[in-house]
Design a protein around this motif. Structure first.
Motif, PDB file in Angstrom:
ATOM      1  N   ALA A 251       4.578   9.407  -0.189  1.00 53.17           N
ATOM      2  CA  ALA A 251       5.168  10.169  -1.283  1.00 53.17           C
ATOM      3  C   ALA A 251       4.272  11.356  -1.609  1.00 53.17           C
ATOM      4  N   TYR A 252       4.840  12.328  -2.331  1.00 58.55           N
ATOM      5  CA  TYR A 252       4.112  13.557  -2.655  1.00 58.55           C
ATOM      6  C   TYR A 252       4.212  13.879  -4.138  1.00 58.55           C
TER       7      TYR A 252
ATOM      8  N   THR B 156       0.848  -1.186   0.000  1.00 59.54           N
ATOM      9  CA  THR B 156       0.000   0.000   0.000  1.00 59.54           C
ATOM     10  C   THR B 156       0.885   1.237   0.000  1.00 59.54           C
ATOM     11  N   LEU B 157       0.571   2.179  -0.863  1.00 62.87           N
ATOM     12  CA  LEU B 157       1.353   3.408  -0.984  1.00 62.87           C
ATOM     13  C   LEU B 157       0.414   4.597  -0.907  1.00 62.87           C
ATOM     14  N   SER B 158       0.641   5.469   0.070  1.00 67.06           N
ATOM     15  CA  SER B 158      -0.173   6.671   0.239  1.00 67.06           C
ATOM     16  C   SER B 158       0.510   7.840  -0.462  1.00 67.06           C
ATOM     17  N   ILE B 159      -0.221   8.502  -1.360  1.00 67.41           N
ATOM     18  CA  ILE B 159       0.328   9.595  -2.162  1.00 67.41           C
ATOM     19  C   ILE B 159      -0.528  10.839  -1.956  1.00 67.41           C
ATOM     20  N   ALA B 160       0.086  11.931  -1.503  1.00 65.23           N
ATOM     21  CA  ALA B 160      -0.628  13.198  -1.342  1.00 65.23           C
ATOM     22  C   ALA B 160      -0.360  14.076  -2.559  1.00 65.23           C
TER      23      ALA B 160
ATOM     24  N   PRO C  42      -7.213   3.409  -6.116  1.00 65.00           N
ATOM     25  CA  PRO C  42      -7.014   2.469  -7.228  1.00 65.00           C
ATOM     26  C   PRO C  42      -5.954   1.425  -6.875  1.00 65.00           C
ATOM     27  N   SER C  43      -6.001   0.321  -7.583  1.00 65.99           N
ATOM     28  CA  SER C  43      -4.932  -0.675  -7.500  1.00 65.99           C
ATOM     29  C   SER C  43      -4.217  -0.689  -8.844  1.00 65.99           C
ATOM     30  N   VAL C  44      -2.904  -0.844  -8.809  1.00 66.79           N
ATOM     31  CA  VAL C  44      -2.134  -0.901 -10.049  1.00 66.79           C
ATOM     32  C   VAL C  44      -1.215  -2.102 -10.029  1.00 66.79           C
ATOM     33  N   ILE C  45      -0.928  -2.606 -11.210  1.00 68.90           N
ATOM     34  CA  ILE C  45       0.075  -3.659 -11.360  1.00 68.90           C
ATOM     35  C   ILE C  45       1.248  -3.045 -12.097  1.00 68.90           C
ATOM     36  N   LEU C  46       2.390  -3.048 -11.464  1.00 68.05           N
ATOM     37  CA  LEU C  46       3.589  -2.444 -12.040  1.00 68.05           C
ATOM     38  C   LEU C  46       4.693  -3.483 -12.095  1.00 68.05           C
TER      39      LEU C  46
ATOM     40  N   LEU D 235      -3.032   1.866  -4.083  1.00 69.89           N
ATOM     41  CA  LEU D 235      -2.683   3.272  -3.910  1.00 69.89           C
ATOM     42  C   LEU D 235      -3.779   3.988  -3.131  1.00 69.89           C
ATOM     43  N   LYS D 236      -3.369   4.841  -2.215  1.00 73.97           N
ATOM     44  CA  LYS D 236      -4.276   5.734  -1.504  1.00 73.97           C
ATOM     45  C   LYS D 236      -3.882   7.142  -1.925  1.00 73.97           C
ATOM     46  N   ILE D 237      -4.613   7.688  -2.900  1.00 76.87           N
ATOM     47  CA  ILE D 237      -4.277   8.987  -3.460  1.00 76.87           C
ATOM     48  C   ILE D 237      -5.125  10.062  -2.782  1.00 76.87           C
ATOM     49  N   LEU D 238      -4.472  10.987  -2.086  1.00 81.46           N
ATOM     50  CA  LEU D 238      -5.156  12.075  -1.391  1.00 81.46           C
ATOM     51  C   LEU D 238      -5.189  13.303  -2.288  1.00 81.46           C
ATOM     52  N   ASP D 239      -6.388  13.679  -2.723  1.00 82.79           N
ATOM     53  CA  ASP D 239      -6.562  14.919  -3.481  1.00 82.79           C
ATOM     54  C   ASP D 239      -6.758  16.031  -2.448  1.00 82.79           C
ATOM     55  N   VAL D 240      -5.681  16.763  -2.183  1.00 74.42           N
ATOM     56  CA  VAL D 240      -5.660  17.730  -1.085  1.00 74.42           C
ATOM     57  C   VAL D 240      -6.111  19.102  -1.587  1.00 74.42           C
ATOM     58  N   PRO D 241      -7.135  19.696  -0.962  1.00 73.19           N
ATOM     59  CA  PRO D 241      -7.526  21.060  -1.346  1.00 73.19           C
ATOM     60  C   PRO D 241      -6.401  22.036  -1.020  1.00 73.19           C
TER      61      PRO D 241
END
Length: 203
Positions: free
Chosen positions: A87-88, A4-8, A44-48, A55-61
């Protein structure tokens, strides 16, 4: 075991953060601009290169500053989860110098305020709206050199409108994360494979 990868994803108003995310996940683009008012999470989930990631993608205001402490993070609901992201992605509009200055400031604050700052957190700077490059405020090469050599960050330009380099920027970020040792069970061979254009699948 699925990683699991959290991306802001952070940027000034109107730079195209949400458009980039939605193009990546849904292959969708809207000409209508709707300001991001609250934090939104995409999963989303991705295969790389044969490896699956959640992926936990944070759409930050738009935030005035990067949260300097856990208490500040939790007091502002827009910032929750931002301090501990793996990651950012810092997005600016290549036609708007103010949005670049915002990214410059936020990047510096991330470096200064991240918990466990002894571990270099992956940061990818993204120049959005490449389709408007004739209106850009600075040559691409000049920005790339500054970001890569001075800031020590990755750099990609993209166009969400034409789906140009959107997939590449997420692969680039994941590659940086692997290279920085955030996923110790991955080898350099897998990192090299991650850069091939046909090896990333969004589930």
């Amino acid at each position: 075991m699925v990683e699991t990868l959290s991306i802001a994803v952070i940027g000034a108003p109107g730079v195209g953060k949400t458009s980039i995310i939605r193009q990546f996940i849904y292959n969708d683009f809207s000409e209508v601009y709707i300001p991001t008012q609250s934090r939104y999470v995409y999963r989303p989930s991705v295969i790389l290169n044969g490896v699956m990631y959640d992926l936990k993608i944070l759409d930050v205001p738009p935030i005035s500053s990067f949260p300097s402490s856990p208490s500040q993070e939790w007091q502002d609901i827009r910032c929750r989860g931002v301090r501990n992201a793996n990651a950012y992605i810092l997005v600016y509009d290549i036609c708007c110098v103010e949005s670049f200055e915002y990214v410059k400031s936020i990047r510096q604050q991330i470096v200064e305020n991240r918990e466990g700052s002894n571990t270099e957190v992956p940061i990818l700077v993204v120049g959005s709206k490449r389709d408007l490059q004739r209106q850009r405020f600075m040559p691409r090469r000049a920005v790339s050199v500054l970001v890569k050599k001075t800031w020590k960050c990755g750099y990609v330009e993209c166009s969400a409108k034409y789906n140009w380099h959107v997939l590449l920027l997420f692969k680039e970020l994941l590659g940086i994360a692997v290279a920085r040792g955030l996923r110790q069970n991955h080898t350099s061979t897998r990192l090299q494979g991650a850069l091939h254009t046909n090896r990333c699948i969004v589930m």
